[in-house]
Design an enzyme around this catalytic site. Structure first.
Site, PDB file in Angstrom:
ATOM      1  CE  LYS A  65      75.590  41.486  37.178  1.00 37.62           C
ATOM      2  NZ  LYS A  65      75.966  42.094  38.473  1.00 37.62           N
TER       3      LYS A  65
HETATM    4  N1  GLU Z   1      77.566  45.397  38.617  1.00 33.87           N
HETATM    5  C1  GLU Z   1      77.472  46.006  39.915  1.00 33.87           C
HETATM    6  C2  GLU Z   1      76.910  45.008  40.907  1.00 33.87           C
HETATM    7  O1  GLU Z   1      77.014  43.827  40.740  1.00 33.87           O
HETATM    8  C3  GLU Z   1      76.734  47.340  39.874  1.00 33.87           C
HETATM    9  C4  GLU Z   1      75.332  47.285  39.362  1.00 33.87           C
HETATM   10  C5  GLU Z   1      74.699  48.662  39.158  1.00 33.87           C
HETATM   11  O2  GLU Z   1      75.325  49.674  39.455  1.00 33.87           O
HETATM   12  O3  GLU Z   1      73.566  48.672  38.677  1.00 33.87           O
HETATM   13  O4  GLU Z   1      76.399  45.380  41.933  1.00 33.87           O
END
Ligand code: GLU
Length: 428
Positions: free
Chosen positions: A117
Site C-alpha cells: 500500500k
Molecule cells: N485500493 C483497493 C483496495 O483496498 C484496490 C487495490 C488494488 O486494486 O490493488 O483493495
C-alpha cells in the site's frame, strides 16, 4: 544480546493505531494456524517500508514538501499489490496496516499477489490539477525503485483515480524508456485499463452482501440499507442495492448525513455529489447533522465504505443492523467486533467484502500482459464467481470452527501466505 523477536521501533504498538488493530487480528487468528503459527512473526512485520520526501513547486512559486510512503508487507505469494491513498490523515501506521490487510485479502480471494500500500499525507483538495500532477509524478519517481509490473503494482484508493494512475504509469514508463501498462491497475480504458474495474469494489460488496443476506434468510428486495461513504465503493454498492429493489434509507459522507425513509434516489444523489462534492443540500432527503445519530438508524445492512476505525466501542452498542458489510478497509475495531458478535450482528469483513477491486485489478494486469481484452460481461461473471466462492469458503470455515467471519477469512488468507512462506524457506 537482542531477543529472538526484538521489535523494530516503528512497529511498537501504540494505543489503537491501525497497525495495532491489525496485530490484534493476527493474535486472534494465530491459535487456528496449527504448525504454521511458527511463521506468524512474518505477518507482524512488513517486508519493506519506503518513506519518501515529495517536494513540488506550487503554482505561486513556493516549494511544498509532502511525506509519501510505500509499504510492501509481504511478497511470499507474488508481487506486492495495493492502492495509493492521498489524504491529510495518512500515517505510516495506517499504510502499514492497509498493506497488511492487502496481503490477507489477496490470499483470501486467491489472487497471486502479496500485499502492499502507498500514500501521501496531503489533502488533495488544496492542490490545483497541475500541482496534483507534479506531486503524483514526483512520488512515483521516488518509489520507482521498488515498484514494477512484477514487483509491486499500485492502484487507486481513497482520493486517487484513473487520472492519477495514468500519470503514475506514464512517469514509470518514462523512467524505464518504454510503456509499462502493467505497473499500475485502475487505469483509464484508453491506457490498458479494464472494463468493470471502476465499479468492481462496489459490485463485489453488493455480490457478497447478497450472499450474506441469503445465509441470514433476508430478502434484498425491500431491505433497508445504510451507507457511510459515497465514493467509488459506497456509491456503486448503494446503486446496485437500489437496483436490486433494496431501500437505501441513509447515506453519510464527510460533510453530513442524508436520510429518506422511503429510500433515496441514488442516481439523483450521485449527480448531486458529482456537481457539489457532497451529499449536503440534496433536495430529495432530510439532513441529519449529528454525525453520531447515523449509527443508530434502523436498517438491515450497514455498509461502512469510508475510512478505518469508524465502528468502535463508542458506537457499536447503538448499531441496529443485522449485517455489517465492510466496504472500507479496517472500519471495525476488535473491541467493536466483540460487541457486535454479542449482539448477534453478522460482520462480513473487509478482506472478503471489498476484494472485488483488487480482483478486477488482477484481471486488468492479466489482460495487459496478454494484450487481449475481455468483455464487461466476462469480467463481471468472473468477478461474481470469485467473490461467491471466496465468501462460501469463509462461511463454511466459520461454521466448522465456530469463529467469526473475520477470523475465518484471516485463517484462509494467513494459511495461504504462510504455506507459501514455508515452502519457499528462508534465504539464505
Ligand atoms: N485500493 C483497493 C483496495 O483496498 C484496490 C487495490 C488494488 O486494486 O490493488 O483493495
Amino acid at each position: 544480546m537482542s531477543s529472538q523477536h526484538e521489535i523494530p521501533s516503528y512497529l511498537t504498538p501504540h494505543g489503537t493505531s491501525p497497525w495495532n488493530v491489525y496485530l490484534e487480528q493476527i493474535d486472534r487468528v494465530t491459535p487456528h494456524l496449527g504448525s504454521l503459527a511458527r511463521w506468524v512473526e512474518t505477518l507482524k512485520r512488513p517486508k519493506r517500508i519506503l518513506i519518501v520526501d515529495v517536494p513540488i513547486e506550487r503554482d505561486d512559486g513556493k516549494i511544498a514538501h509532502f511525506e509519501g510512503y510505500r509499504v510492501q508487507h509481504n511478497t511470499s505469494r507474488g508481487p506486492g499489490k495495493g492502492g495509493v491513498r492521498f489524504h491529510q490523515d495518512v500515517t505510516l501506521s495506517e499504510v502499514m496496516a492497509l498493506s497488511a490487510w492487502m496481503t490477507v485479502k489477496n490470499a483470501a480471494v486467491n489472487v497471486p499477489y502479496g500485499g502492499a500500500k502507498g500514500g501521501i499525507r496531503v489533502d488533495p483538495k488544496t492542490l490545483s490539477q497541475g500541482e496534483l500532477q507534479r506531486m503524483t509524478r514526483r512520488y512515483t519517481s521516488e518509489i520507482n525503485i521498488i515498484i514494477g509490473p512484477n514487483k509491486d503494482i499500485p492502484a487507486p484508493d481513497v482520493n486517487t483515480n484513473e487520472q492519477i494512475m495514468a500519470w503514475m504509469m506514464d512517469t514509470y514508463s518514462m523512467n524505464q524508456g518504454s510503456t509499462a501498462s502493467g505497473v499500475v491497475t485502475g487505469k483509464p480504458i484508453s491506457l490498458g485499463g479494464s472494463l468493470g474495474r471502476h465499479e468492481a469494489t462496489g459490485r463485489g460488496v453488493f455480490v457478497v452482501g447478497c450472499e450474506a443476506a441469503a445465509k441470514r434468510g433476508m430478502d434484498i428486495k425491500g431491505a433497508r440499507i445504510v451507507v457511510q461513504g459515497f465514493g467509488n465503493v459506497g456509491g456503486v454498492a448503494a446503486r446496485l442495492f437500489a437496483e436490486a429493489g433494496a431501500r437505501v434509507v441513509a447515506v453519510q459522507d464527510h460533510v453530513t448525513t442524508v436520510v429518506r425513509e422511503g429510500g433515496l434516489d441514488i442516481v439523483a444523489l450521485q449527480s448531486h455529489v458529482a456537481a457539489n462534492g457532497s451529499v449536503a443540500g440534496f433536495s430529495g432527503a432530510e439532513e441529519v447533522r449529528d454525525r453520531a445519530q447515523f449509527w443508530g438508524i434502523d436498517c438491515d445492512i450497514l455498509v461502512p465504505a469510508a475510512l478505518e476505525q469508524q465502528i468502535t466501542e463508542a458506537n457499536a452498542h447503538d448499531i441496529r443492523a443485522k449485517i455489517i458489510l465492510e466496504g472500507a478497509n479496517g472500519p471495525t475495531t476488535p473491541a467493536a467486533d466483540d460487541i457486535l458478535h454479542e449482539k448477534g450482528i453478522l460482520v462480513v469483513p473487509d478482506v472478503i467484502a471489498n476484494a472485488g477491486g483488487v480482483t478486477v485489478s488482477y484481471f486488468e494486469w492479466v489482460q495487459d500482459f496478454s494484450s487481449f481484452f475481455w468483455t464487461e460481461d466476462e469480467i463481471n461473471l468472473r468477478l461474481t464467481r470469485i467473490m461467491r466462492e471466496a465468501f462460501g469458503a469463509v462461511w463454511q470455515l466459520s461454521e466448522d470452527k465456530k469463529v467469526s467471519l473475520r477470523t475465518a477469512a484471516f485463517i484462509v488468507g494467513c494459511t495461504r501466505v504462510l504455506q507459501a512462506r514455508e515452502m519457499r524457506g528462508l534465504y539464505p
